[in-house]
Design an enzyme around this catalytic site. Structure first.
Site, PDB file in Angstrom:
ATOM      1  CG  HIS A 234      31.671 -34.187 -32.653  1.00 26.84           C
ATOM      2  ND1 HIS A 234      30.757 -33.299 -33.159  1.00 26.84           N
ATOM      3  CD2 HIS A 234      30.989 -34.886 -31.680  1.00 26.84           C
ATOM      4  CE1 HIS A 234      29.588 -33.459 -32.561  1.00 26.84           C
ATOM      5  NE2 HIS A 234      29.705 -34.405 -31.647  1.00 26.84           N
ATOM      6  CG  HIS A 272      26.300 -28.725 -41.121  1.00 31.68           C
ATOM      7  ND1 HIS A 272      25.510 -29.861 -41.200  1.00 31.68           N
ATOM      8  CD2 HIS A 272      26.846 -28.745 -39.883  1.00 31.68           C
ATOM      9  CE1 HIS A 272      25.571 -30.520 -40.063  1.00 31.68           C
ATOM     10  NE2 HIS A 272      26.367 -29.875 -39.241  1.00 31.68           N
ATOM     11  CG  ASP A 313      32.213 -25.177 -35.896  1.00 28.73           C
ATOM     12  OD1 ASP A 313      32.159 -25.413 -34.680  1.00 28.73           O
ATOM     13  OD2 ASP A 313      31.954 -26.030 -36.761  1.00 28.73           O
TER      14      ASP A 313
END
Length: 366
Positions: A234, A272, A313
């Protein structure tokens, strides 16, 4: 997809396809090459086809909720809709153009007065700071939303202080002061905090809602969420991306990607499940900064090898490198901003009044 492709994928009659469109389940647009024809959003069709294939048996539907599956908890806070992140019906990327984290808190909490985060004493560890607040906290049951939001504001301030934010004022300015950022860096931090404030029902948010459903104090709900965020699958994705970048520097991007995939690991920083056409949060941040060096080489190699675009990220790591931010600052931004979302979901869950208690599917011998 064309009409014929959509009908084949769904195995339905044209009138059924049109009914899905009229109910808003499939988006339809005019074909740029021929305005008399229609095109249908492929992701909507594939999602609908997957649901139809699973059937409507109770056990099948329940199982499908656990991993990127069927929506399971009603919320008016945020959602990912057709490739865009939405906060209370407003695109998060648009809000990031002018809002700060305080404004987002007011929007998501519905409590403007609580959106001013108090100054907090510096704390060396987020877990310790929240545990102290939770230890002194009171049950959320039966208490006014304004009081609960004020406790949430203290949680945000404590989280920010634990990661180095200093002084008073907007959170992005506190962080900019601690990290000695210029005006561009401060603005990128502001944007990142807004874009990270919520992301629907991710694991940490679910943990916060489960705790809230028991009547736990708001700081305890945030502490539960932080525990979930700390996991490598996560909030740990940023650290994994840094490891991949170190390997890229050592052996080259192509070799690093090959090694990473050969080990059976998902490639961090790219792609994603909720954004098949690219992460809008990453696009919004990367529009303000151009990665260079090995970070750019990694991006180009991933695009060439896997066809994946950078996610949030990667964008955070680009900001970290450009402004020489301290280690784990990407995680810090996630935790600080997401505390706003965790509090919003805790408030909503308390108002709902239901306890979250799913059943397990027993697989023992007897």
């Amino acid at each position: 997809m064309t009409r014929d492709e959509a009908l084949t994928q769904l195995n339905v009659q044209p009138q059924t396809l049109y009914a899905y469109v009229s109910r808003g389940r499939i988006e339809r647009r005019a074909d740029p090459a021929d305005p008399r024809r229609s095109l249908y959003r492929g992701s909507d069709i594939l999602e609908l086809a997957a649901r139809r294939a699973r059937g409507r048996r109770q056990s099948s539907v329940a199982a499908s909720t656990l991993a990127w599956g069927e929506p399971v908890i009603p919320t008016a806070i945020a959602t990912v809709r057709r490739g865009d992140l939405v906060y209370r019906d407003r695109p998060a990327t648009a809000l990031a153009e002018h809002m700060g984290l305080e404004d987002v808190a007011a929007l998501l909490w519905g409590q403007p007065a609580a959106a001013i985060f108090p100054e907090a004493l510096a704390a060396g560890n987020a877990f310790h700071a929240l545990a102290d607040l939770a230890d002194r906290g009171r049950s959320s049951l039966g208490r006014p939303p304004a009081k609960l939001a004020a406790e949430g504001a203290r949680c945000v301030a404590a989280m920010a202080a634990a990661f180095g934010a200093v002084g008073a004022g907007p959170i992005h300015r506190r962080l900019a002061a601690a990290w000695a950022l210029d005006a561009d860096g401060e603005d990128r931090i502001r944007r990142a905090l807004v874009l990270l404030a919520d992301h629907e029902l991710n694991p940490s948010t679910f943990a916060a809602r489960v705790a809230a459903s028991t009547g736990a104090a708001i700081p305890a709900c945030v502490l539960a969420a932080l525990a979930a965020l700390s996991g490598p699958r996560h909030g740990g994705a940023g650290a994994a991306l840094e490891s991949l970048l170190i390997e890229t520097t050592a052996v080259g991007a192509d070799a690093a990607i090959e090694r990473w995939l050969a080990s059976g690991r998902n490639l961090p920083g790219f792609g994603h499940p909720l954004y098949p056409y690219g992460d809008p949060r990453a696009k919004a941040l990367l529009a303000t900064i151009q990665p260079d060096g090995q970070l750019a080489a990694l991006r180009d190699a991933v695009a060439d090898t896997l066809g994946l675009e950078p996610n949030i990220d990667y964008a955070l790591l680009a900001i970290m490198h450009r402004h020489a931010l301290p280690p784990r600052s990407g995680f810090a931004l996630f935790a600080i901003a997401r505390t706003v979302g965790w509090v919003a979901h805790a408030l909503e869950q308390v108002a709902a009044g239901d306890i979250i208690r799913p059943r397990a599917r027993y697989q023992g011998k007897n």
